[in-house]
Design an enzyme around this catalytic site. Structure first.
Site, mmCIF file in Angstrom:
data_model
loop_
_atom_site.group_PDB
_atom_site.id
_atom_site.type_symbol
_atom_site.label_atom_id
_atom_site.label_comp_id
_atom_site.label_asym_id
_atom_site.label_seq_id
_atom_site.Cartn_x
_atom_site.Cartn_y
_atom_site.Cartn_z
ATOM 1 N N TYR A 276 0.833 -1.217 0.000
ATOM 2 C CA TYR A 276 0.000 0.000 0.000
ATOM 3 C C TYR A 276 0.861 1.259 0.000
ATOM 4 O O TYR A 276 0.591 2.211 -0.728
ATOM 5 C CB TYR A 276 -0.899 -0.057 1.228
ATOM 6 C CG TYR A 276 -1.926 1.047 1.361
ATOM 7 C CD1 TYR A 276 -3.113 1.016 0.634
ATOM 8 C CD2 TYR A 276 -1.720 2.096 2.255
ATOM 9 C CE1 TYR A 276 -4.064 2.020 0.791
ATOM 10 C CE2 TYR A 276 -2.659 3.096 2.416
ATOM 11 C CZ TYR A 276 -3.844 3.052 1.688
ATOM 12 O OH TYR A 276 -4.782 4.045 1.846
ATOM 13 N N LYS B 151 0.897 4.079 -2.838
ATOM 14 C CA LYS B 151 0.515 5.465 -2.546
ATOM 15 C C LYS B 151 1.654 6.444 -2.826
ATOM 16 O O LYS B 151 1.406 7.613 -3.162
ATOM 17 C CB LYS B 151 0.025 5.588 -1.101
ATOM 18 C CG LYS B 151 -1.317 4.890 -0.852
ATOM 19 C CD LYS B 151 -2.382 5.327 -1.842
ATOM 20 C CE LYS B 151 -3.802 5.074 -1.345
ATOM 21 N NZ LYS B 151 -4.817 5.410 -2.375
#
Ligand code: NAI
Length: 251
Positions: free
Chosen positions: A152, A156
């Site tokens: 993640y 991001k």
């Protein structure tokens, strides 16, 4: 008065995406509410319509090229050419590196990076034709690194590089691209995180708030307000930025 703009908001059946869709509709933008399941988008569309706005529900997986192309075509036919795009759809598949599976890595990259790429590519021609465009991508404070989120946080951080490159390539066409990096926002995603950590949500919240200078967690409306700014006509000189919306400084 300018003609009504058309926006696409992905992952908009709930959470931040739903908050963003409702806020843009309130700002006189017609909204395509996109999420995996069309039926799940309907309540958001109904709320927008009940408040006097215009919206449609579309079911599509943002990581699926054909589904994305078809979804954007439907938006063009049913609402008009999309010139505002909010890449918000997201998933978490948290685990420490040694336990992270390849499918957890790929799934997260697929939704956040491939999804933002496919939607941006499908929408850019409509923005170029209009000489106006606003692309707003959801990053996260996890881009700065977060234990248990190798997939993640990489995605991001990738979203931030992607955003800056779009700003460079598309600026000459009147298109801006910006990223918003939320901190702790109360949604089903943070409820799921609390559950994974074996914490009661209120306990998890109290633990998070200790590190938030404004002394509270965020709400979807806090992110929607930042999106509304980047999407506005008057934000045309702001591009390639990452705005941390986290109740305090992050960098
Ligand atoms: P959420 O889990 O409540 O909502 C995400 C939505 O995206 C869901 O409706 C889900 O069905 C949809 N979605 C997932 N995969 C999809 C796909 N392949 N195609 C279409 N739709 C898909 O999450 P939340 O909290 O509203 O997050 C929204 C965005 O904000 C995400 O990108 C998330 O990573 C980001 N974010 C959230 C934070 C938080 O504290 N809640 C903090 C920082 C970033």
């Amino acid at each position: 008065m300018t003609a009504q703009r058309i926006a696409i908001v992905t992952g908009a059946a709930r959470g931040i995406g739903a908050g963003v869709a409702e806020r843009l509709a309130k700002d006189n933008v017609a909204v395509a509410v996109i999420d995996l399941d069309e039926a799940a988008c309907k309540p958001v569309v109904e709320r927008i319509e009940a408040a006097g706005g215009r919206a449609i529900a579309i079911g599509a997986d943002v990581a699926d090229e054909t589904a994305v192309e078809n979804a954007v075509e439907r938006v063009v036919e049913e609402l008009g050419a999309p010139t505002v795009l909010v890449n918000n759809a997201g998933i978490i598949r948290d685990n420490l590196l040694f336990k992270m599976t390849v499918s957890d890595w790929d799934a997260v990259m697929g939704v956040h990076l491939r999804g933002a790429f496919l939607l941006s590519r499908a929408c850019q021609k409509h923005m170029v034709d209009a000489g106006f465009g606003r692309i707003i991508n959801l990053s996260s404070t996890s881009a700065l690194g977060n234990r248990g989120q190798a997939n993640y946080s990489a995605a991001k951080a990738g979203v931030q590089g992607f955003t800056k490159t779009l700003a460079l390539e598309l600026g000459r066409f009147g298109i801006t691209a910006n990223a918003i990096a939320p901190g702790f926002i109360e949604t089903e995603m943070t409820h799921a995180t609390a559950e994974r950590m074996g914490l009661d949500f209120e306990e998890f919240k109290a633990y998070g708030v200790k590190d938030i200078p404004v002394g509270r967690v965020g709400l979807p409306a806090d992110i929607a307000a930042a999106v509304a700014f980047f999407a506005s006509e008057e934000a045309g000189f702001v591009s390639g930025q990452v705005l941390y919306v986290a109740g305090g400084p992050k960098a």
